[in-house]
Scaffold this active site. Structure first.
Site, PDB file in Angstrom:
ATOM      1  N   HIS A  78       0.849  -1.195   0.000  1.00  0.00           N
ATOM      2  CA  HIS A  78       0.000   0.000   0.000  1.00  0.00           C
ATOM      3  C   HIS A  78       0.883   1.242   0.000  1.00  0.00           C
ATOM      4  O   HIS A  78       1.689   1.430   0.905  1.00  0.00           O
ATOM      5  CB  HIS A  78      -0.926   0.004   1.224  1.00  0.00           C
ATOM      6  CG  HIS A  78      -2.094  -0.927   1.079  1.00  0.00           C
ATOM      7  ND1 HIS A  78      -3.273  -0.764   1.771  1.00  0.00           N
ATOM      8  CD2 HIS A  78      -2.270  -2.022   0.309  1.00  0.00           C
ATOM      9  CE1 HIS A  78      -4.119  -1.726   1.430  1.00  0.00           C
ATOM     10  NE2 HIS A  78      -3.523  -2.504   0.544  1.00  0.00           N
TER      11      HIS A  78
ATOM     12  N   TYR B 219      -9.367   5.693   7.278  1.00  0.00           N
ATOM     13  CA  TYR B 219      -9.600   5.990   8.697  1.00  0.00           C
ATOM     14  C   TYR B 219     -10.608   7.140   8.731  1.00  0.00           C
ATOM     15  O   TYR B 219     -10.345   8.194   8.145  1.00  0.00           O
ATOM     16  CB  TYR B 219      -8.307   6.439   9.393  1.00  0.00           C
ATOM     17  CG  TYR B 219      -7.273   5.343   9.558  1.00  0.00           C
ATOM     18  CD1 TYR B 219      -6.455   4.947   8.498  1.00  0.00           C
ATOM     19  CD2 TYR B 219      -7.102   4.706  10.788  1.00  0.00           C
ATOM     20  CE1 TYR B 219      -5.509   3.950   8.658  1.00  0.00           C
ATOM     21  CE2 TYR B 219      -6.144   3.707  10.955  1.00  0.00           C
ATOM     22  CZ  TYR B 219      -5.357   3.330   9.890  1.00  0.00           C
ATOM     23  OH  TYR B 219      -4.411   2.349  10.057  1.00  0.00           O
TER      24      TYR B 219
ATOM     25  N   PRO C 138      -5.146   0.146  18.445  1.00  0.00           N
ATOM     26  CA  PRO C 138      -4.798  -0.246  17.068  1.00  0.00           C
ATOM     27  C   PRO C 138      -4.824   0.882  16.039  1.00  0.00           C
ATOM     28  O   PRO C 138      -4.480   0.654  14.870  1.00  0.00           O
ATOM     29  CB  PRO C 138      -5.853  -1.319  16.729  1.00  0.00           C
ATOM     30  CG  PRO C 138      -6.945  -1.142  17.709  1.00  0.00           C
ATOM     31  CD  PRO C 138      -6.390  -0.486  18.917  1.00  0.00           C
TER      32      PRO C 138
ATOM     33  N   LYS D 185       0.260  -0.328  15.001  1.00  0.00           N
ATOM     34  CA  LYS D 185       1.616  -0.469  15.515  1.00  0.00           C
ATOM     35  C   LYS D 185       1.864  -1.705  16.390  1.00  0.00           C
ATOM     36  O   LYS D 185       3.024  -2.059  16.637  1.00  0.00           O
ATOM     37  CB  LYS D 185       1.990   0.780  16.348  1.00  0.00           C
ATOM     38  CG  LYS D 185       2.257   2.007  15.525  1.00  0.00           C
ATOM     39  CD  LYS D 185       3.617   1.940  14.856  1.00  0.00           C
ATOM     40  CE  LYS D 185       3.776   2.916  13.724  1.00  0.00           C
ATOM     41  NZ  LYS D 185       3.484   2.356  12.390  1.00  0.00           N
TER      42      LYS D 185
ATOM     43  N   TYR E  91       3.778   6.345  10.411  1.00  0.00           N
ATOM     44  CA  TYR E  91       2.926   5.222  10.008  1.00  0.00           C
ATOM     45  C   TYR E  91       3.758   4.119   9.348  1.00  0.00           C
ATOM     46  O   TYR E  91       3.536   2.930   9.606  1.00  0.00           O
ATOM     47  CB  TYR E  91       1.832   5.708   9.044  1.00  0.00           C
ATOM     48  CG  TYR E  91       0.719   4.706   8.841  1.00  0.00           C
ATOM     49  CD1 TYR E  91      -0.348   4.629   9.724  1.00  0.00           C
ATOM     50  CD2 TYR E  91       0.735   3.827   7.762  1.00  0.00           C
ATOM     51  CE1 TYR E  91      -1.373   3.706   9.553  1.00  0.00           C
ATOM     52  CE2 TYR E  91      -0.278   2.898   7.577  1.00  0.00           C
ATOM     53  CZ  TYR E  91      -1.329   2.854   8.482  1.00  0.00           C
ATOM     54  OH  TYR E  91      -2.330   1.929   8.305  1.00  0.00           O
TER      55      TYR E  91
HETATM   56  P1  RFL Z   1      -0.088 -12.608  20.956  1.00  0.00           P
HETATM   57  O1  RFL Z   1      -0.496 -12.556  19.525  1.00  0.00           O
HETATM   58  O2  RFL Z   1      -1.088 -12.245  21.985  1.00  0.00           O
HETATM   59  O3  RFL Z   1       0.476 -14.068  21.243  1.00  0.00           O
HETATM   60  C1  RFL Z   1       0.773 -14.508  22.536  1.00  0.00           C
HETATM   61  C2  RFL Z   1       0.675 -16.016  22.561  1.00  0.00           C
HETATM   62  O4  RFL Z   1       1.023 -16.483  23.877  1.00  0.00           O
HETATM   63  C3  RFL Z   1       0.098 -17.483  24.277  1.00  0.00           C
HETATM   64  N1  RFL Z   1       0.031 -17.538  25.745  1.00  0.00           N
HETATM   65  C4  RFL Z   1       0.694 -18.464  26.482  1.00  0.00           C
HETATM   66  N2  RFL Z   1       1.518 -19.468  26.115  1.00  0.00           N
HETATM   67  C5  RFL Z   1       2.028 -20.239  27.108  1.00  0.00           C
HETATM   68  N3  RFL Z   1       1.750 -20.050  28.433  1.00  0.00           N
HETATM   69  C6  RFL Z   1       0.927 -19.057  28.817  1.00  0.00           C
HETATM   70  N4  RFL Z   1       0.644 -18.876  30.110  1.00  0.00           N
HETATM   71  C7  RFL Z   1       0.368 -18.198  27.837  1.00  0.00           C
HETATM   72  N5  RFL Z   1      -0.470 -17.140  27.866  1.00  0.00           N
HETATM   73  C8  RFL Z   1      -0.645 -16.750  26.599  1.00  0.00           C
HETATM   74  C9  RFL Z   1      -1.211 -17.047  23.641  1.00  0.00           C
HETATM   75  O5  RFL Z   1      -2.114 -18.151  23.516  1.00  0.00           O
HETATM   76  C10 RFL Z   1      -0.738 -16.497  22.293  1.00  0.00           C
HETATM   77  O6  RFL Z   1      -0.725 -17.507  21.298  1.00  0.00           O
HETATM   78  O7  RFL Z   1       1.185 -11.656  21.224  1.00  0.00           O
HETATM   79  P2  RFL Z   1       2.420 -11.322  20.251  1.00  0.00           P
HETATM   80  O8  RFL Z   1       2.982 -12.561  19.614  1.00  0.00           O
HETATM   81  O9  RFL Z   1       3.321 -10.431  21.025  1.00  0.00           O
HETATM   82  O10 RFL Z   1       1.775 -10.482  19.034  1.00  0.00           O
HETATM   83  C11 RFL Z   1       1.232  -9.224  19.233  1.00  0.00           C
HETATM   84  C12 RFL Z   1       0.121  -8.969  18.214  1.00  0.00           C
HETATM   85  O11 RFL Z   1      -0.786 -10.046  18.269  1.00  0.00           O
HETATM   86  C13 RFL Z   1      -0.612  -7.640  18.470  1.00  0.00           C
HETATM   87  O12 RFL Z   1       0.287  -6.622  18.866  1.00  0.00           O
HETATM   88  C14 RFL Z   1      -1.353  -7.133  17.215  1.00  0.00           C
HETATM   89  O13 RFL Z   1      -2.342  -8.038  16.830  1.00  0.00           O
HETATM   90  C15 RFL Z   1      -1.990  -5.743  17.459  1.00  0.00           C
HETATM   91  N6  RFL Z   1      -2.810  -5.279  16.336  1.00  0.00           N
HETATM   92  C16 RFL Z   1      -2.229  -4.689  15.235  1.00  0.00           C
HETATM   93  N7  RFL Z   1      -0.886  -4.557  15.155  1.00  0.00           N
HETATM   94  C17 RFL Z   1      -0.299  -4.026  14.032  1.00  0.00           C
HETATM   95  O14 RFL Z   1       0.936  -3.900  14.006  1.00  0.00           O
HETATM   96  N8  RFL Z   1      -1.040  -3.651  12.940  1.00  0.00           N
HETATM   97  C18 RFL Z   1      -2.396  -3.749  12.927  1.00  0.00           C
HETATM   98  O15 RFL Z   1      -3.010  -3.455  11.914  1.00  0.00           O
HETATM   99  C19 RFL Z   1      -3.050  -4.254  14.116  1.00  0.00           C
HETATM  100  N9  RFL Z   1      -4.383  -4.411  14.183  1.00  0.00           N
HETATM  101  C20 RFL Z   1      -4.207  -5.425  16.396  1.00  0.00           C
HETATM  102  C21 RFL Z   1      -4.981  -4.959  15.292  1.00  0.00           C
HETATM  103  C22 RFL Z   1      -4.844  -6.001  17.505  1.00  0.00           C
HETATM  104  C23 RFL Z   1      -6.207  -6.125  17.538  1.00  0.00           C
HETATM  105  N10 RFL Z   1      -6.798  -6.739  18.685  1.00  0.00           N
HETATM  106  C24 RFL Z   1      -7.841  -7.677  18.637  1.00  0.00           C
HETATM  107  C25 RFL Z   1      -6.184  -6.586  19.979  1.00  0.00           C
HETATM  108  C26 RFL Z   1      -6.350  -5.076  15.307  1.00  0.00           C
HETATM  109  C27 RFL Z   1      -6.974  -5.632  16.455  1.00  0.00           C
HETATM  110  C28 RFL Z   1      -8.480  -5.703  16.428  1.00  0.00           C
HETATM  111  C1  PHB Z   2      -6.642  -4.285  10.303  1.00  0.00           C
HETATM  112  O1  PHB Z   2      -6.719  -4.465   9.077  1.00  0.00           O
HETATM  113  O2  PHB Z   2      -7.025  -5.141  11.115  1.00  0.00           O
HETATM  114  C2  PHB Z   2      -6.129  -2.986  10.807  1.00  0.00           C
HETATM  115  C3  PHB Z   2      -5.524  -2.103   9.922  1.00  0.00           C
HETATM  116  C4  PHB Z   2      -5.047  -0.887  10.397  1.00  0.00           C
HETATM  117  C5  PHB Z   2      -5.199  -0.566  11.726  1.00  0.00           C
HETATM  118  C6  PHB Z   2      -5.785  -1.452  12.614  1.00  0.00           C
HETATM  119  C7  PHB Z   2      -6.263  -2.680  12.148  1.00  0.00           C
HETATM  120  O3  PHB Z   2      -4.756   0.655  12.167  1.00  0.00           O
END
Ligand code: RFL
Ligand code: PHB
Length: 402
Positions: free
Chosen positions: A74, A203, A295, A299, A393
């Site tokens: 993108h 956004y 989110p 980041k 970004y």
């Molecule tokens: P995770 O993905 O939470 O994985 C942690 C893993 O640890 C396991 N776990 C355990 N394992 C062993 N023993 C235990 N006691 C444990 N407790 C937990 C869990 O089951 C899991 O498998 O953390 P990690 O790997 O640090 O990754 C982080 C990302 O998942 C998170 O920062 C992003 O998803 C945030 N996020 C976004 N980040 C971006 O950079 N760009 C985005 O566009 C973006 N969009 C988002 C997002 C997060 C969202 N939500 C739902 C919070 C959009 C959303 C809606």
């Molecule tokens: C997503 O596609 O899930 C997404 C994209 C951008 C954001 C947050 C979530 O800032």
């Protein structure tokens, strides 16, 4: 049963899997312990936007084949501000940087497949995971798998177990400081197999609250609506979701909106959180285990990736160059970039959401709204302002590690 490794990794989310793969590539043995099943991990629908630094790390890990084929670069995104659309031309404003649209689920799947193809040791569905003696030279991880207690003897533990994991809690409360802000709203997300309303993300700041139009591919859309924290996902029918989305997307985009049944729907609360320091003894906190961002700036996963980059480099120095002190620098280096991402995500969240409160940041809501409108006006209507948004970004460069 006792097993031995150099690095025990807690959690098979993107942080744990990417770190495991990079260490493996550098010849550093590691074991992953995960609480849930692979399918459960893959069922979480989260991030979609990857910074260049993340993409480069995936390449370094040798797990880029599908991302390069199916991911979409993108060059920019839109901010719609009370209906008026501004394009943030990332490519032009940053002189060549872009982001990649490729889902966290897909990256995780690719990393899982690469890990099992390499024959690396991973224990899924592990119960009662506990960390011991992290301040000593012989830390241990214990857990129960299929009724059997397993002990991992290791040199280091990487706590990649997300916000609700055990690793951070293993650090005594008097040895860490937690900074936290909880926002008074959440994001209701819907995934649907319909073509996205636009080729790039939009956004939207509206008088009805924030909305985001995102995607996973040319046939799969991801949309979000700002909702009150009291809303329950069961109360939102697909029809109600699409109706509300139509009221928040810019008018001129609606002709391109295709609706359809949701294949996932969830509400995520918004939080800013940092744990300092990100290490104690031979335990390192990585990704969401150490920090959370709202989110809005895309980041969260990208900060997790820069932690992985830093820890991987320092552990390579430790094991491959015998620099015993290298790992001591992890928290200090990682936190510099983390605070930057935290500030950007907080700032974007403040500007784009509606704070349905009488007081925000210590001032009455009407004053806060005017300040934020003036801030957005300035940044969107001046190239210097757009450059500030674009630069952050696409992501700050990773710190060079000597
Ligand atoms: P995770 O993905 O939470 O994985 C942690 C893993 O640890 C396991 N776990 C355990 N394992 C062993 N023993 C235990 N006691 C444990 N407790 C937990 C869990 O089951 C899991 O498998 O953390 P990690 O790997 O640090 O990754 C982080 C990302 O998942 C998170 O920062 C992003 O998803 C945030 N996020 C976004 N980040 C971006 O950079 N760009 C985005 O566009 C973006 N969009 C988002 C997002 C997060 C969202 N939500 C739902 C919070 C959009 C959303 C809606
Ligand atoms: C997503 O596609 O899930 C997404 C994209 C951008 C954001 C947050 C979530 O800032």
């Amino acid at each position: 049963m006792n097993v031995k490794t150099k690095v025990a990794i807690i959690g098979a989310g993107p942080s744990g899997l990417l770190l495991g793969q990079l260490l493996h590539k550098a010849g550093i043995d590691n074991i992953i312990v995960e609480r849930v099943s692979p399918d459960y991990v893959l069922g979480r629908i989260r991030a979609g936007i990857l910074e260049q630094g993340f993409v480069d790390l995936v390449r370094e890990a040798g797990v880029h084949e599908r991302m390069d084929k199916e991911g979409h670069v993108h060059d920019g995104f839109d901010i719609a501000y009370y209906g008026k659309r501004y394009r943030i031309d990332l490519n032009k404003l940053t002189e060549g940087s872009t982001v990649m649209c490729y889902g966290q689920t897909e990256i995780t799947r690719d990393l899982m497949e690469a890990r099992s193809a390499s024959g690396l040791n991973s224990y899924y569905e592990s119960e009662k995971v506990e960390l011991h003696n992290v301040e000593s030279d012989s830390p241990q991880v214990t857990f129960i798998k299929d009724g059997q207690t397993i002990t991992i003897d290791c040199d280091y533990i990487a706590g990649c177990d997300g916000f609700h994991g055990v690793s951070r809690q293993t650090i005594p409360a008097d040895k860490r400081t937690e900074h936290e802000r909880i926002y008074p709203f959440g994001w209701l997300g819907v995934l649907a197999d319909v073509p996205p309303v636009s080729d790039e993300l939009i956004y939207c700041k509206t008088e009805r609250g924030f909305a985001l139009a995102s995607m996973r591919s040319s046939t799969r859309s991801r949309y979000y609506l700002q909702v009150p924290l009291t809303d329950k996902v069961e109360e939102w029918s697909d029809e109600a979701f699409w109706d509300e989305l139509k009221k928040r997307l810019p008018e001129d985009s609606l002709k391109n909106l295709t609706t359809g049944p949701s294949i996932e729907k969830s509400i995520a609360p918004l939080r800013s959180f940092v744990c300092e320091p990100m290490q104690l003894g031979n335990l390192f906190l990585v990704g969401d285990a150490a920090h959370i961002v709202p989110p809005t700036g895309a980041k969260g996963l990208n900060l997790a990736a820069s932690d992985v980059y830093t820890l991987n480099k320092l552990l390579q120095k430790r094991f491959n160059d015998n620099d015993l002190n290298a790992p001591l620098r992890y928290s200090e280096i990682a936190l510099r970039r983390v605070w930057h991402g935290e500030r950007f995500s907080w700032w974007m969240s403040n500007m784009l959401h509606d704070f349905d409160q009488t007081e925000v940041n210590g001032m009455d809501k009407a004053t806060f709204d005017r300040f934020m409108q003036s801030e957005l006006d300035f940044f969107l209507n001046h190239e210097e302002g757009q450059k500030v948004i674009a630069r952050q970004y696409v992501g700050m460069p990773y710190e060079e590690i000597n």
